[in-house]
Design a protein around this motif. Structure first.
Motif, PDB file in Angstrom:
ATOM      1  N   MET A 205     130.983  34.299  -6.230  1.00  0.00           N
ATOM      2  CA  MET A 205     130.048  33.728  -5.283  1.00  0.00           C
ATOM      3  C   MET A 205     129.555  32.353  -5.747  1.00  0.00           C
TER       4      MET A 205
ATOM      5  N   GLY B 197     127.086  29.027  -6.127  1.00  0.00           N
ATOM      6  CA  GLY B 197     125.642  28.914  -6.237  1.00  0.00           C
ATOM      7  C   GLY B 197     125.068  27.598  -5.778  1.00  0.00           C
TER       8      GLY B 197
ATOM      9  N   ARG C  60     126.474  28.218   1.052  1.00  0.00           N
ATOM     10  CA  ARG C  60     125.367  29.008   1.593  1.00  0.00           C
ATOM     11  C   ARG C  60     125.879  30.090   2.539  1.00  0.00           C
TER      12      ARG C  60
ATOM     13  N   ARG D 209     127.169  32.936   0.355  1.00  0.00           N
ATOM     14  CA  ARG D 209     126.078  33.702  -0.258  1.00  0.00           C
ATOM     15  C   ARG D 209     125.367  34.571   0.777  1.00  0.00           C
TER      16      ARG D 209
ATOM     17  N   TYR E 170     125.306  38.674   0.385  1.00  0.00           N
ATOM     18  CA  TYR E 170     124.072  39.443   0.203  1.00  0.00           C
ATOM     19  C   TYR E 170     123.765  40.326   1.411  1.00  0.00           C
TER      20      TYR E 170
ATOM     21  N   ASN F  23     117.258  33.134  -0.691  1.00  0.00           N
ATOM     22  CA  ASN F  23     118.332  32.829  -1.626  1.00  0.00           C
ATOM     23  C   ASN F  23     119.234  31.718  -1.131  1.00  0.00           C
TER      24      ASN F  23
END
Length: 350
Positions: free
Chosen positions: A220, A222, A229, A232, A236, A259
């Protein structure tokens, strides 16, 4: 029109003309729809922008008259449904939900190319979400109704704003509408759950398959690039546990949207060429099932919300408050103050 999948959004905000000479200016955002938990259909989004969009939280009763463009062949309507919206610089609706639990979220899409002119009446892309919230109760209704208008990119503060729109309803149905190479592209279905910015959604979904949890091998990412984005948010969302109640559902999703928020001062280290990496100004959560609209400003640790059950959809006053007011927390339905009478309101949002 092409049907496909996915959704996470963030809305438009405007720019001050003094900033426009510097080149590409964009709003970057992320939106996540959680429609698989048993407690509530909830959507969360961030608003990322290089300047303060001066948001205003507004409750709009039924019966407001509008016009889609200032001149020319413009669609005209009077709102059937009341809505709660966040506006940007008082000329655009960037986010909101109506009394039927239909939400609309406006996001930046750098390479958006609108359809050529035809005989349909025009609707400003800055009023696109408001048209949806005013007139429709479900995603299916909205998609059918939008066929009758032509979305027009309208200059504001010296430039045009290429955009795409995500919508979701209380059943968990969802759609993303984009303009790609002069054609309308629609991704529609309950699997349309994440959206960020460029590239268009089809390319985002293809890129997602390169990552773990989606059939690929990559870890993933960061960084704050919109493609990262998107990965991510999708990752999640896929691993969220089943909530025990509505409060936990909202809390879980708020954790995911935080996040993918962009902290002030963050630098995009992805190596990509996206301009859509501005800091997050605020986030919202729409509880489609219980008709509650939450706001999470980044200048405050508090969360506050409006409950449709405590607002009068047939009221005679447009009501509003400024999200940056100190001390806002919890249910603020009683703190709204009159902004003006319901009547001939044009333009833009109010």
């Amino acid at each position: 029109m092409r049907m496909s999948c996915s959704f996470t959004g963030i809305g438009l905000a405007a720019a001050l003309s003094t900033y426009l000479a510097g080149g590409a200016i964009a709003s970057a955002c992320s939106l996540i729809l959680w429609n698989t938990n048993p407690q509530a259909v909830v959507a969360a989004r961030t608003m990322d922008l290089y300047i303060d969009d001066q948001p205003r939280l507004v409750f709009l009763p039924r019966g407001i008259a509008r016009r889609g463009l200032s001149d020319g062949n413009a669609v005209q309507w009077r709102s059937t449904y009341a809505s709660t919206v966040l506006t940007a610089l008082d000329f655009a609706t960037s986010d909101g939900m109506n009394e039927m639990g239909l939400s609309a979220h406006l996001l930046y899409l750098h390479d958006a190319e609108h359809e050529p002119a035809d005989q349909r009446p025009g609707l400003s892309n800055l009023l696109w979400p408001q048209f949806v919230l005013d007139n429709f109760a479900t995603v299916a209704e909205a998609l059918e109704g939008l066929k009758k208008v032509r979305i027009v990119s309208v200059p504001a503060h010296g430039r045009e704003w290429p955009l795409h729109l995500s919508i979701a309803d209380a059943s968990g149905d969802s759609a993303v509408i984009e303009f790609v190479k002069g054609k309308t592209v629609i991704h529609h279905g309950k699997d349309v759950t994440v959206m960020t910015n460029e590239p268009p959604l089809e390319e985002q979904l293809a890129n997602l398959k390169r990552y773990k949890l989606f059939g690929g091998t990559l870890a993933m990412p960061g960084d704050i690039d919109p493609m990262s984005r998107f990965v991510r948010a999708s990752s999640y969302l896929k691993t969220l546990p089943t909530p025990v109640d509505t409060a936990e559902a909202i809390g879980h999703l708020a954790g995911v949207v935080r996040n993918v928020a962009v902290p002030f001062g963050a630098v995009d280290t992805s190596g990509g060429d996206s301009a859509d990496a501005w800091p997050t100004r605020w986030a919202s959560v729409s509880d489609h099932s219980h008709k509650v609209y939450y706001v999470m400003p980044v200048n405050s640790p508090n969360v506050f919300w409006l409950e449709f059950s405590k607002l009068n959809p047939e009221g005679t006053e447009i009501l509003a408050l400024t999200p940056s007011e100190a001390g806002l927390s919890g249910d603020v339905s009683a703190k709204l103050t009159p902004l003006g009478p319901v009547g001939e309101a044009f333009p833009p949002t109010l």
